[in-house]
Design an enzyme around this catalytic site. Structure first.
Site, mmCIF file in Angstrom:
data_model
loop_
_atom_site.group_PDB
_atom_site.id
_atom_site.type_symbol
_atom_site.label_atom_id
_atom_site.label_comp_id
_atom_site.label_asym_id
_atom_site.label_seq_id
_atom_site.Cartn_x
_atom_site.Cartn_y
_atom_site.Cartn_z
ATOM 1 N N SER A 1 -4.124 10.268 7.970
ATOM 2 C CA SER A 1 -3.320 11.268 6.921
ATOM 3 C C SER A 1 -3.218 12.551 7.094
ATOM 4 O O SER A 1 -4.206 13.532 7.720
ATOM 5 C CB SER A 1 -2.858 10.510 5.516
ATOM 6 O OG SER A 1 -2.724 9.430 5.644
HETATM 7 N N1 SAH Z 1 -5.666 5.908 4.433
HETATM 8 C C1 SAH Z 1 -5.890 6.552 6.175
HETATM 9 C C2 SAH Z 1 -3.783 6.387 6.003
HETATM 10 C C3 SAH Z 1 -3.533 5.681 7.718
HETATM 11 S S1 SAH Z 1 -2.622 5.300 7.610
HETATM 12 C C4 SAH Z 1 -6.655 7.413 6.491
HETATM 13 O O1 SAH Z 1 -6.946 8.488 5.992
HETATM 14 O O2 SAH Z 1 -6.098 7.493 7.700
HETATM 15 C C5 SAH Z 1 -1.787 3.150 6.596
HETATM 16 C C6 SAH Z 1 -3.303 2.130 6.636
HETATM 17 O O3 SAH Z 1 -2.256 1.395 6.499
HETATM 18 C C7 SAH Z 1 -2.833 2.014 8.797
HETATM 19 O O4 SAH Z 1 -4.047 1.856 8.569
HETATM 20 C C8 SAH Z 1 -2.087 0.970 8.013
HETATM 21 O O5 SAH Z 1 -2.566 -0.364 9.360
HETATM 22 C C9 SAH Z 1 -2.267 0.665 7.073
HETATM 23 N N2 SAH Z 1 -1.497 -0.232 6.710
HETATM 24 C C10 SAH Z 1 -0.244 -1.183 6.630
HETATM 25 N N3 SAH Z 1 0.235 -2.151 5.915
HETATM 26 C C11 SAH Z 1 -0.466 -2.696 5.278
HETATM 27 C C12 SAH Z 1 -0.941 -3.653 4.139
HETATM 28 N N4 SAH Z 1 -0.165 -4.579 3.539
HETATM 29 N N5 SAH Z 1 -2.195 -3.933 3.811
HETATM 30 C C13 SAH Z 1 -2.965 -2.806 4.634
HETATM 31 N N6 SAH Z 1 -3.174 -2.050 4.580
HETATM 32 C C14 SAH Z 1 -1.622 -1.262 5.480
#
Ligand code: SAH
Length: 215
Positions: free
Chosen positions: A66
């Site tokens: 993010s």
């Molecule tokens: N907090 C992270 C943001 C990553 S983007 C950072 O700082 O890097 C969002 C993430 O949510 C992705 O890695 C994606 O695989 C995950 N995601 C999407 N749907 C999900 C679900 N149902 N359960 C758990 N994780 C999920």
């Protein structure tokens, strides 16, 4: 472990100043952002130079780390006390997780994508950052670890899954970007002492989607 030299530290200071001008004012959040080496969360060396710009990046598996402003904004919305139990949905690179650990929270985080879960677990351990990471479906929350003081969703959810507010302590809240398509609304859902839910809309953001039944 990736080294953190004076150049990275200087760039990080500048990022903190940038976030201040964009309205992030909580000193604890700014301090945490100032402490986490964001370049250590970016695998592709092509992007390393840009680690301290206020932008999102690909982290593999079609996902992104993010944007720092979004991480800071969501962290500021949590406003928990040190020691608070926080559940993060969407571990991804672990950058947000690391910021939550630096805030002094007891952090639990769920990622649905197994390779990301494994890589991030190793990364956080290697950095000496303690968080409980799970591979699973964030729609279900983490019932065994509940209740939580705060829950933070870092992917765009098409709706608010009932399981998440159910796992909040009374007086606790959920921060979740809600909406399908390109843009989500940042929603704060407060669980009042009588158990009823109070919704607040805090503006438009962009997130990768929260996927269902795809662990
Ligand atoms: N907090 C992270 C943001 C990553 S983007 C950072 O700082 O890097 C969002 C993430 O949510 C992705 O890695 C994606 O695989 C995950 N995601 C999407 N749907 C999900 C679900 N149902 N359960 C758990 N994780 C999920």
């Amino acid at each position: 472990m990736v080294k953190d030299d004076y150049r990275h530290q200087g760039l990080r200071k500048r990022l903190v100043e940038d976030l201040k001008t964009k309205g992030i004012s909580d000193p604890a959040v700014l301090k945490a952002i100032g402490e986490v080496p964001r370049h250590s969360f970016i695998d592709d060396s092509a992007f390393l130079e840009l680690a301290y710009q206020d932008i999102a990046f690909p982290i593999g598996c079609g996902q992104t780390i993010s944007q720092p402003y979004t991480v800071a904004f969501q962290t500021q919305l949590l406003a928990g006390k040190p020691g608070a139990k926080v559940l993060e949905i969407g571990t991804g690179s672990g950058y947000q997780t690391a910021v939550l650990v630096k805030m002094g929270y007891k952090v639990f985080s769920i990622e649905r994508h197994r390779p990301l879960y494994i890589r991030t677990k190793e990364r956080l351990q290697g950095m000496g950052l303690k968080a409980s990471l799970f591979h699973g479906d964030g729609y279900l929350g983490a019932p065994k670890e509940a209740p939580f003081d705060r829950i933070l969703v870092t992917c765009g959810a098409p709706f608010i899954p009932d399981e998440l507010p159910a796992q909040l302590k009374p007086g606790g809240w959920l921060v979740i970007p809600v909406g399908e398509g390109e843009e989500q609304r940042m929603i704060k859902l407060l669980k009042q002492l009588d158990g009823s839910l109070l919704k607040e809309d805090l503006g438009a953001f962009r997130f990768v989607p929260m996927l269902k039944n795809k662990v």
